[in-house]
Design a protein around this motif. Structure first.
Motif, PDB file in Angstrom:
ATOM      1  N   GLY A   5      67.921  27.183 -40.096  1.00 39.09           N
ATOM      2  CA  GLY A   5      66.515  27.869 -39.210  1.00 39.09           C
ATOM      3  C   GLY A   5      68.030  27.539 -37.699  1.00 39.09           C
ATOM      4  O   GLY A   5      68.607  26.516 -37.435  1.00 39.09           O
ATOM      5  N   ASP A   6      67.016  27.389 -36.649  1.00 40.15           N
ATOM      6  CA  ASP A   6      68.010  27.703 -35.539  1.00 40.15           C
ATOM      7  C   ASP A   6      67.969  26.339 -35.059  1.00 40.15           C
ATOM      8  O   ASP A   6      67.351  25.520 -35.683  1.00 40.15           O
ATOM      9  CB  ASP A   6      67.106  28.044 -34.273  1.00 40.15           C
ATOM     10  N   PHE A   7      69.276  25.510 -34.195  1.00 39.28           N
ATOM     11  CA  PHE A   7      69.752  25.052 -34.111  1.00 39.28           C
ATOM     12  C   PHE A   7      70.689  24.671 -32.332  1.00 39.28           C
ATOM     13  O   PHE A   7      72.012  25.641 -32.949  1.00 39.28           O
ATOM     14  CB  PHE A   7      70.512  24.340 -35.626  1.00 39.28           C
ATOM     15  N   GLU A   8      70.316  24.183 -31.438  1.00 39.72           N
ATOM     16  CA  GLU A   8      71.029  23.494 -30.435  1.00 39.72           C
ATOM     17  C   GLU A   8      72.098  22.551 -30.708  1.00 39.72           C
ATOM     18  O   GLU A   8      71.413  21.699 -30.452  1.00 39.72           O
ATOM     19  CB  GLU A   8      70.450  24.092 -29.518  1.00 39.72           C
ATOM     20  N   LYS A   9      73.700  22.966 -31.466  1.00 42.27           N
ATOM     21  CA  LYS A   9      73.951  22.038 -30.940  1.00 42.27           C
ATOM     22  C   LYS A   9      74.140  21.329 -30.095  1.00 42.27           C
ATOM     23  O   LYS A   9      75.087  22.306 -29.077  1.00 42.27           O
ATOM     24  CB  LYS A   9      75.193  22.318 -31.876  1.00 42.27           C
ATOM     25  N   ARG A  10      74.646  19.936 -29.818  1.00 44.46           N
ATOM     26  CA  ARG A  10      75.062  19.186 -28.821  1.00 44.46           C
ATOM     27  C   ARG A  10      76.052  18.728 -28.799  1.00 44.46           C
ATOM     28  O   ARG A  10      76.715  18.608 -30.509  1.00 44.46           O
ATOM     29  CB  ARG A  10      73.666  18.397 -28.410  1.00 44.46           C
ATOM     30  N   GLN A  11      77.244  18.406 -27.783  1.00 44.81           N
ATOM     31  CA  GLN A  11      78.338  18.195 -28.286  1.00 44.81           C
ATOM     32  C   GLN A  11      78.882  17.675 -27.190  1.00 44.81           C
ATOM     33  O   GLN A  11      78.415  17.104 -26.289  1.00 44.81           O
ATOM     34  CB  GLN A  11      79.314  19.174 -28.674  1.00 44.81           C
ATOM     35  N   GLY A  12      80.155  16.140 -27.152  1.00 49.29           N
ATOM     36  CA  GLY A  12      80.396  15.773 -26.128  1.00 49.29           C
ATOM     37  C   GLY A  12      81.448  14.451 -26.559  1.00 49.29           C
ATOM     38  O   GLY A  12      81.517  14.385 -28.010  1.00 49.29           O
ATOM     39  N   SER A  13      81.959  13.460 -25.845  1.00 45.76           N
ATOM     40  CA  SER A  13      82.449  11.759 -26.138  1.00 45.76           C
ATOM     41  C   SER A  13      81.285  11.596 -27.032  1.00 45.76           C
ATOM     42  O   SER A  13      80.426  11.451 -26.042  1.00 45.76           O
ATOM     43  CB  SER A  13      83.458  11.357 -25.534  1.00 45.76           C
ATOM     44  N   ILE A  14      81.606  10.607 -27.572  1.00 48.07           N
ATOM     45  CA  ILE A  14      80.517   9.321 -27.677  1.00 48.07           C
ATOM     46  C   ILE A  14      79.962   8.579 -26.840  1.00 48.07           C
ATOM     47  O   ILE A  14      78.857   8.480 -26.570  1.00 48.07           O
ATOM     48  CB  ILE A  14      80.668   8.770 -29.295  1.00 48.07           C
ATOM     49  N   ARG A  15      80.496   8.195 -26.464  1.00 46.50           N
ATOM     50  CA  ARG A  15      80.434   7.540 -24.901  1.00 46.50           C
ATOM     51  C   ARG A  15      79.194   8.281 -23.582  1.00 46.50           C
ATOM     52  O   ARG A  15      78.434   8.109 -23.909  1.00 46.50           O
ATOM     53  CB  ARG A  15      82.148   7.821 -24.067  1.00 46.50           C
ATOM     54  N   GLU A  16      79.567   9.744 -23.510  1.00 45.53           N
ATOM     55  CA  GLU A  16      79.306  10.508 -22.941  1.00 45.53           C
ATOM     56  C   GLU A  16      77.055  10.900 -23.604  1.00 45.53           C
ATOM     57  O   GLU A  16      76.354  10.885 -22.650  1.00 45.53           O
ATOM     58  CB  GLU A  16      79.636  12.157 -22.959  1.00 45.53           C
ATOM     59  N   LEU A  17      77.405  10.963 -24.683  1.00 44.51           N
ATOM     60  CA  LEU A  17      76.552  11.305 -25.731  1.00 44.51           C
ATOM     61  C   LEU A  17      75.385  10.282 -25.920  1.00 44.51           C
ATOM     62  O   LEU A  17      74.377  10.859 -25.327  1.00 44.51           O
ATOM     63  CB  LEU A  17      77.211  12.158 -27.351  1.00 44.51           C
ATOM     64  N   ARG A  18      75.634   8.917 -25.613  1.00 44.52           N
ATOM     65  CA  ARG A  18      75.399   7.950 -26.163  1.00 44.52           C
ATOM     66  C   ARG A  18      73.981   7.762 -24.480  1.00 44.52           C
ATOM     67  O   ARG A  18      73.228   7.276 -24.196  1.00 44.52           O
ATOM     68  CB  ARG A  18      75.345   6.939 -26.667  1.00 44.52           C
ATOM     69  N   GLU A  19      74.862   8.065 -23.542  1.00 46.18           N
ATOM     70  CA  GLU A  19      74.182   8.265 -22.480  1.00 46.18           C
ATOM     71  C   GLU A  19      73.496   8.996 -21.884  1.00 46.18           C
ATOM     72  O   GLU A  19      72.527   8.894 -20.974  1.00 46.18           O
ATOM     73  CB  GLU A  19      74.575   7.877 -21.137  1.00 46.18           C
ATOM     74  N   ARG A  20      73.512  11.056 -22.929  1.00 48.43           N
ATOM     75  CA  ARG A  20      72.871  11.762 -22.173  1.00 48.43           C
ATOM     76  C   ARG A  20      71.975  12.203 -23.206  1.00 48.43           C
ATOM     77  O   ARG A  20      70.816  12.649 -22.807  1.00 48.43           O
ATOM     78  CB  ARG A  20      73.888  12.892 -22.208  1.00 48.43           C
ATOM     79  N   ILE A  21      72.070  12.132 -24.343  1.00 56.02           N
ATOM     80  CA  ILE A  21      70.161  12.339 -25.074  1.00 56.02           C
ATOM     81  C   ILE A  21      69.352  11.607 -25.345  1.00 56.02           C
ATOM     82  O   ILE A  21      69.902  10.192 -24.865  1.00 56.02           O
ATOM     83  CB  ILE A  21      71.225  12.525 -26.540  1.00 56.02           C
ATOM     84  N   PRO A  22      68.353  11.163 -25.400  1.00 58.35           N
ATOM     85  CA  PRO A  22      67.575  11.118 -25.730  1.00 58.35           C
ATOM     86  C   PRO A  22      66.822  10.362 -26.472  1.00 58.35           C
ATOM     87  O   PRO A  22      67.094   8.667 -26.265  1.00 58.35           O
ATOM     88  CB  PRO A  22      66.009  11.706 -25.323  1.00 58.35           C
TER      89      PRO A  22
END
Length: 573
Positions: free
Chosen positions: A241-258
Motif C-alpha cells: 500500500g501507500d508508504f511515505e519513505k523517510r530517508q537521511g543519515s542515521i544521525r539525523e533520523l534518530r533526532e528527527r523521527i518520532p
C-alpha cells in the motif's frame, strides 16, 4: 514497615479526580510521575531536619490508618510548610521569599508566581472552579494556619469534629504538595538526579573508556584512517500500500523521527558498524561534557553473546551502576543502546537474543535503540513491537568520489593523485570494479591495495589476496620469524570451523580456539605458538579480541579465510 507502593497508590486515588479535572488542573496528562518524584524528594536532607521517615509516617496515618482523625491531620499539615521549604532552596525561590520562611510566602513564590494567595475560607465557593488549584491552595493554607493557631491557644479548629471536612482539608494538602512538585518538575527532577546519581560511581571513567575503545578501533581498522561521510539510509516498507519513505543519515533520523527505536539493515561492508561506533563516540563526548543533560551510550557487539547470561545481564555488566539504577535509567530513556551485528550471533543463540531484544523493546518503550543487522527480523515488524526499518543502500557515484577524496587526503601528492586516478579510471571503464566499490569497506580495501601496488585488482578475491599480502609483508618486516603459510593454514581452518559450527561471524573463547587448533597444528606438523598466531591476527586487525574471546574483524575476512580453509581441506582429501 510502611508499604511505600501502597502509600503511592492511595495518594494517587485521593487526588486523581482533581488532577484530571480540566477546569482546575494544568496537568491532566502524565501527572502521576509527580507522585514518584515527591516520594523521592523527601529523602533529601534539609539543613534542620530530615523529612523522609516522619513524613512517611504522617502520610501513612492520614492515608491508611486514621484518615478522619484530626490529630493525625494536624501533625501531617505541618509538613506542608516543611515540604515547600525543601523546594524553596536557593536554586528556586529564596529570593522571592526574602527570608520570611512562613507558609504564605512559600505558596506565593512557588505556586502563584509571586501573586497573592487567597487565605480565607469564605472565598472557597467563589474560587472553587478557578484554574491552578486555587481553591485547594486556599483550603490547605487555611488548614495549616488553623492547626497552628489551635495549637498556640490549646483549642480545636471549628472543623475538627467533622470527618468530611478533615478529609477535605487533607486532600487539599495532598493536592498542593503534588501541584508544587509538578509545577517545578524539570528543575526538581534534575536536582534529584544529581543527588541520587552523585552517590553512584563516577560515569567519567566509563565514558573515557568508550572514547578510548573507539579510537583504538579506528586506529587499527584495516591500517587506514577512515573518515566519516554522510551515508543515507532509506526506510523499508513493511506492508503493501501507500508508504511515505523517510530517508537521511542515521544521525539525523534518530533526532528527527518520532520513533526512538529502529533497525538498520545493510549488506556486509555498507557502514553499519562504523555508523554505530561514530554515534557511540559522539554521545560519549556529549555526556562527558554535560552528564546530566545527555544520554549515556552503550554499544554491544551481539556476536559476543555466549548464552552464559542474558542480554540484560550483559548490559548491566557494561554500565558502572547497580542493577536497580540501570533499570531506572532504561525506564526513563537515559541510555542510548546500540546493538550491532544481529546476524552475527551464533545460530544456537539467535532465537534467544531475538526474544530478549523483543522483551527489551516492550519493557522499555522510552529507550533509544538501534539494532543493526543484515536481514530483516520479523519480530521487529509484529504489531506488538513494531519499529521502523531503515536500510543502507550502496554508495552513489558522488559518495564514492567523496569517500575516495577524504580517505586519500593525507597521502603525499604523487600517491594521492595516482591512487585517485587509477580507482576512478577503473570505475569508469570496468563495471565489475564500479559495482565492487559501492560499499565503504570494500572501497577502504581498494584504496589500501592501490596505494601499495599502483594497480587495480581484477575482482574481489584478488582484492582481498593483495590486501592480505600487504599485511603479511608488513608483519614479516617486523618479525623475521613470521610464517605466512603457517598463519594462513591456522586462520583459514579457524574461519571454516566458525562458519560451519556457528553459521555466523560469532566469537569463540581462547580455550575453544586452542582446543580446535591443536589438532590442526599436529595434522600439518607445525611448530607455531598458537597464542602468537592469535596475537598476530589481532595486531593485523584480521581478528579482534574482547576479553578472552576472539572473532574475525569483519564478515568479509571470515568469508575469505573460510573459502581458503575449504580449499585447503579439499586438497588434503
Amino acid at each position: 514497615m510502611i508499604d511505600i507502593d501502597r502509600l503511592k497508590t492511595q495518594y494517587i486515588s485521593q487526588v486523581k479526580s482533581e488532577f484530571e479535572n480540566p477546569k482546575i488542573s494544568p496537568f491532566q496528562q502524565d501527572w502521576q510521575k509527580g507522585v514518584e518524584l515527591l516520594f523521592d524528594l523527601i529523602k533529601i536532607p534539609m539543613p534542620d531536619n530530615v523529612l523522609y521517615d516522619a513524613f512517611l509516617e504522617a502520610l501513612h496515618q492520614v492515608l491508611i490508618e486514621n484518615p478522619t482523625n484530626y490529630n493525625y491531620l494536624a501533625s501531617f499539615s505541618l509538613y506542608l510548610e516543611k515540604y515547600l521549604a525543601l523546594l524553596a532552596s536557593p536554586e528556586f525561590v529564596n529570593s522571592a521569599v526574602n527570608g520570611n520562611k512562613t507558609l504564605t510566602p512559600f505558596l506565593r513564590a512557588l505556586l502563584r508566581d509571586g501573586n497573592s494567595v487567597p487565605t480565607h475560607r469564605d472565598k472557597l465557593d467563589k474560587i472553587r472552579d478557578d484554574p491552578e488549584f486555587a481553591a485547594h491552595i486556599c483550603r490547605a493554607s487555611c488548614a495549616r494556619n488553623d492547626v497552628a493557631h489551635a495549637k498556640e491557644n490549646s483549642i480545636l479548629p471549628s472543623w475538627a469534629g467533622s470527618q468530611s471536612e478533615v478529609l477535605q482539608n487533607r486532600n487539599s494538602i495532598l493536592v498542593v504538595l503534588l501541584y508544587a512538585t509538578l509545577r517545578h518538575y524539570p528543575v526538581l527532577k534534575q536536582k534529584w538526579d544529581e543527588k541520587r546519581f552523585g552517590k553512584q560511581p563516577d560515569i567519567r571513567p566509563y565514558l573515557n573508556e568508550v572514547i578510548h575503545r573507539y579510537h583504538e578501533w579506528k586506529r587499527n581498522f584495516v591500517a587506514i584512517q577512515g573518515v566519516e561521510i554522510q551515508l543515507y539510509a532509506y526506510e523499508k516498507p513493511l506492508t503493501t500500500g501507500d508508504f511515505e519513505k523517510r530517508q537521511g543519515s542515521i544521525r539525523e533520523l534518530r533526532e528527527r523521527i518520532p520513533e526512538k527505536q529502529f533497525m538498520l539493515l545493510g549488506e556486509a561492508g555498507t557502514g553499519k558498524t562504523t555508523t554505530l561506533q561514530y554515534l557511540t563516540l559522539h554521545d560519549a563526548e556529549q555526556c562527558l561534557q554535560q552528564p546530566m543533560q545527555h544520554n549515556i551510550p552503550l554499544y554491544l557487539e551481539l556476536r559476543r553473546f555466549t548464552g552464559d547470561r542474558s542480554l540484560w545481564q550483559d548490559i548491566v555488566a557494561e554500565l558502572p551502576f547497580k542493577s536497580d539504577v540501570t533499570t531506572e535509567l532504561f525506564e526513563r530513556g537515559k541510555v542510548n543502546l546500540f546493538l550491532d551485528g544481529l546476524n552475527e550471533v551464533a545460530k544456537q543463540h539467535r532465537k534467544r537474543v531475538i526474544d530478549e531484544i523483543q522483551s527489551l523493546i516492550k519493557r522499555y518503550p522510552k529507550m533509544p535503540l538501534i539494532v543493526a543487522g543484515r536481514e530483516l527480523c520479523e519480530f521487529l515488524t509484529k504489531d506488538e513491537v513494531k519499529i521502523p526499518v531503515f536500510e543502507y543502500g550502496r554508495m552513489t557515484t558522488e559518495q564514492v568520489k567523496e569517500f575516495i577524496a577524504k580517505n586519500t587526503a593525507a597521502f603525499d601528492e604523487i600517491t594521492r593523485d595516482t591512487t585517485r586516478q587509477l580507482i576512478q579510471q577503473a570505475i569508469n571503464t570496468k563495471p565489475i570494479i564500479a559495482k565492487l566499490v559501492r560499499t565503504p569497506f570494500v572501497l577502504f580495501l581498494m584504496i589500501c591495495v592501490v596505494k601499495e601496488n599502483r594497480a587495480i585488482p581484477r575482482n574481489d578475491v584478488e582484492l582481498l589476496d593483495k590486501f592480505m599480502e600487504s599485511l603479511y609483508q608488513r608483519e614479516k618486516a617486523k618479525d623475521a620469524n613470521f610464517s605466512k603459510d603457517e598463519f594462513k593454514i591456522l586462520i583459514s581452518a579457524l574461519a571454516l570451523h566458525i562458519t560451519e559450527q556457528l553459521s555466523s561471524n560469532a566469537t569463540l573463547s581462547q580455550k575453544e580456539i586452542l582446543s580446535f587448533l591443536v589438532p590442526i597444528k599436529q595434522q600439518y606438523g607445525l611448530d607455531t605458538d598458537l597464542l602468537y598466531i592469535l596475537e598476530v591476527g589481532t595486531q593485523l586487525s584480521i581478528l579482534n579480541r574482547n576479553g578472552d574471546r576472539y572473532g574475525f574483524a569483519h564478515e568479509e575476512f571470515l568469508a575469505y579465510y573460510a573459502e581458503l580453509g575449504d580449499a585447503q581441506e579439499s586438497n588434503d582429501v
